[in-house]
Write a protein that holds these residues in place. Structure first.
Motif, PDB file in Angstrom:
ATOM      1  N   TYR A 252       0.647  -1.260   0.352  1.00 27.61           N
ATOM      2  CA  TYR A 252       0.234   0.323   0.074  1.00 27.61           C
ATOM      3  C   TYR A 252       0.909   1.199   0.188  1.00 27.61           C
ATOM      4  CZ  TYR A 252      -3.206  -3.600   1.682  1.00 27.61           C
ATOM      5  OH  TYR A 252      -4.567  -5.102   1.460  1.00 27.61           O
ATOM      6  N   VAL A 253       2.220   1.410   0.363  1.00 28.70           N
ATOM      7  CA  VAL A 253       2.465   2.419   1.051  1.00 28.70           C
ATOM      8  C   VAL A 253       3.595   2.758  -0.055  1.00 28.70           C
ATOM      9  CG1 VAL A 253       4.649   3.579   1.990  1.00 28.70           C
ATOM     10  CG2 VAL A 253       2.968   2.441   3.453  1.00 28.70           C
ATOM     11  N   TYR A 254       4.551   1.982  -0.658  1.00 28.56           N
ATOM     12  CA  TYR A 254       5.142   1.598  -1.820  1.00 28.56           C
ATOM     13  C   TYR A 254       4.639   2.298  -3.385  1.00 28.56           C
ATOM     14  CZ  TYR A 254       9.253   0.235   0.319  1.00 28.56           C
ATOM     15  OH  TYR A 254      10.449  -0.171   1.312  1.00 28.56           O
ATOM     16  N   PRO A 255       3.659   1.917  -3.620  1.00 31.90           N
ATOM     17  CA  PRO A 255       3.113   2.793  -4.352  1.00 31.90           C
ATOM     18  C   PRO A 255       2.016   4.139  -4.658  1.00 31.90           C
ATOM     19  CG  PRO A 255       1.616   0.475  -4.099  1.00 31.90           C
ATOM     20  CD  PRO A 255       2.840   0.793  -2.942  1.00 31.90           C
ATOM     21  N   VAL A 256       1.575   4.906  -3.118  1.00 32.61           N
ATOM     22  CA  VAL A 256       1.639   5.666  -3.044  1.00 32.61           C
ATOM     23  C   VAL A 256       2.930   6.675  -2.857  1.00 32.61           C
ATOM     24  CG1 VAL A 256       0.424   7.148  -1.133  1.00 32.61           C
ATOM     25  CG2 VAL A 256      -0.446   4.907  -1.480  1.00 32.61           C
ATOM     26  N   VAL A 257       3.714   6.258  -2.100  1.00 30.51           N
ATOM     27  CA  VAL A 257       4.992   6.803  -2.477  1.00 30.51           C
ATOM     28  C   VAL A 257       5.185   7.001  -3.790  1.00 30.51           C
ATOM     29  CG1 VAL A 257       7.596   6.824  -2.479  1.00 30.51           C
ATOM     30  CG2 VAL A 257       5.965   6.019  -0.264  1.00 30.51           C
ATOM     31  N   ALA A 258       5.271   6.379  -4.941  1.00 35.93           N
ATOM     32  CA  ALA A 258       5.687   6.472  -6.538  1.00 35.93           C
ATOM     33  C   ALA A 258       4.463   7.166  -7.307  1.00 35.93           C
ATOM     34  CB  ALA A 258       5.561   4.894  -6.757  1.00 35.93           C
ATOM     35  N   ALA A 259       3.049   7.042  -6.611  1.00 30.20           N
ATOM     36  CA  ALA A 259       2.826   7.995  -7.102  1.00 30.20           C
ATOM     37  C   ALA A 259       2.800   9.010  -6.697  1.00 30.20           C
ATOM     38  CB  ALA A 259       0.838   6.788  -6.696  1.00 30.20           C
ATOM     39  N   SER A 260       3.068   9.479  -5.483  1.00 28.32           N
ATOM     40  CA  SER A 260       3.045  10.529  -4.735  1.00 28.32           C
ATOM     41  C   SER A 260       4.198  11.621  -5.824  1.00 28.32           C
ATOM     42  CB  SER A 260       2.625  10.485  -3.515  1.00 28.32           C
ATOM     43  OG  SER A 260       2.085  10.171  -2.875  1.00 28.32           O
ATOM     44  N   ALA A 261       5.568  10.731  -6.056  1.00 32.05           N
ATOM     45  CA  ALA A 261       6.604  11.441  -6.792  1.00 32.05           C
ATOM     46  C   ALA A 261       6.279  11.715  -8.526  1.00 32.05           C
ATOM     47  CB  ALA A 261       7.604  10.130  -7.078  1.00 32.05           C
TER      48      ALA A 261
END
Length: 393
Positions: A252-261
């Protein structure tokens, strides 16, 4: 006199001490008792009692044998009497002991995964299943190597305990658990035992094996951990870690971080395009104003505005470059993390990095050395870096 002779014959010939049957599944179990024919007999009376002394059979038999159908494993006794031509029953022979051994493949009713560590001197497995009979052998098998349990206790036909000795020379890895009854009927429970260096690692690997037993992850989990993890994390950051580590938060966290970037990068890029467009418009307007002598003041103001637009575009371009770097670094970290997630979760972990083949690895390490330097008359500390290449056959 006739009864005495008959009694002697029965004692001599009714010596069956153990009868057995081998069955598969739920087939009827059949055993047969036999005795010598007595001349003049018109039949026989057979009596059987169980180990508790209860009479379980008292029946007239015309022949000299009797099929025992669906008798369970245990100790029994039997005796035979002759029925003469007048229909009278003569003296019984003495009770003769025999044992029924029903040979079925032992089964395990629970998909338990057993964890063992080298920190333990011995480990006892509680086995729950069916058709356990004494003496049953229990051993662990991996790669052709077999470790036999030093003690097996059969508490009932459905509960047993197997105790294994553990030492520092025992190979770590995933073992099959094998149960073998006295009639060589064998049950092989695939990948049921995890042996590791520490209790903590063994517990982690056992949890992974339980996921395999529940079909949550494929059976080739340990055969292709790197590839299976890497391609998943490449498609979606955190997926490979969740697959191999079971840690949902990374999915859940890794895709959110990537999408935010990516969102920050896209926003900065749009701002850069807008600022560049404004700067280009200002440059064109400045070229037009420069040809008119009465618009010098306006040209000067436009020039200042163009410089501001240029600096804005330059700033946004810097943000884009930083954002791209951060995104690239995160995606690279995601891949590296997925690789080490797989590396952490391979129970039979070997040191080093595989060189295309499972039998060849390269390993680098740093060792510390200390000793007395006779020439300098001093005690010195130092480090040594070495690279090892290994190949197994």
């Amino acid at each position: 006199m006739w009864n005495k002779v008959f009694t002697f014959l029965l004692l001599f010939f009714c010596f069956i001490s153990s009868v057995s049957a081998e069955t598969a599944g739920e087939e009827n179990t059949q055993h047969q008792l036999r005795w010598m024919d007595v001349e003049g007999a018109t039949g026989y009376v057979l009596e059987i009692k169980n180990s508790s002394g209860y009479l379980v059979l008292s029946e007239r038999v015309n022949g000299t044998s009797y099929d025992l159908v669906n008798y369970t494993s245990g100790i029994y006794e039997h005796r035979v009497a002759v029925v003469n031509k007048l229909g009278k029953v003569g003296s019984y022979s003495d009770w003769v002991r025999f044992e029924v051994v029903v040979s079925k493949v032992p089964t395990l009713t629970k998909d338990s995964i057993f964890s063992v560590s080298k920190e333990e001197k011995e480990k006892t497995f509680l086995l729950e299943g069916k058709d356990f009979i004494y003496p049953m052998k229990v051993y662990m098998v991996t790669g052709g190597k077999r470790i036999l349990a030093k003690k097996v206790t059969i508490e009932s036909d459905s509960v047993a305990k197997a105790t294994f000795a553990v030492d520092s020379e025992t190979d770590t890895g995933i073992y099959d658990l094998v149960l073998e009854n006295p009639r060589n009927k064998v049950l092989t429970a695939k990948q049921r035992v995890v042996l590791s260096d520490s209790k903590e690692k063994a517990a982690i690997f056992a949890a992974r094996q339980e996921r395999i037993a529940r079909k949550e992850i494929p059976e080739d989990y340990y055969e292709t951990p790197y590839f299976s993890t890497l391609w998943r994390s490449t498609v979606m950051p955190g997926w490979g870690q969740k697959y191999i580590d079971g840690k949902n938060w990374k999915l859940y966290v890794y895709p959110v971080v990537a999408a935010s970037a990516v969102a920050v990068y896209a926003n900065s890029y749009n701002k850069f395009l807008a600022a560049r467009s404004d700067y280009q418009s200002a440059v064109i307007l400045g070229a037009v104003l420069a040809e008119r002598q009465d618009a010098q003041a306006l040209w000067f103001i436009n020039r200042s505005n163009a410089e501001a637009k240029f600096n804005t575009a330059k700033t946004e371009l810097g943000v884009i470059q930083v954002g791209a770097g951060v995104l690239g670094a995160f995606l690279l970290y995601n891949i590296v993390d997925s690789y080490f997630a797989a590396k952490r979760n391979v129970a039979n972990l070997e040191p080093g990095f595989p060189l295309g083949e499972s039998t060849k690895r390269i390993h680098a390490n740093v060792t510390s050395e200390a000793g007395w330097n006779q020439s300098k008359f001093a005690y010195e500390y130092g480090s040594r870096y070495q690279i090892e290449f290994s190949s197994r056959f």
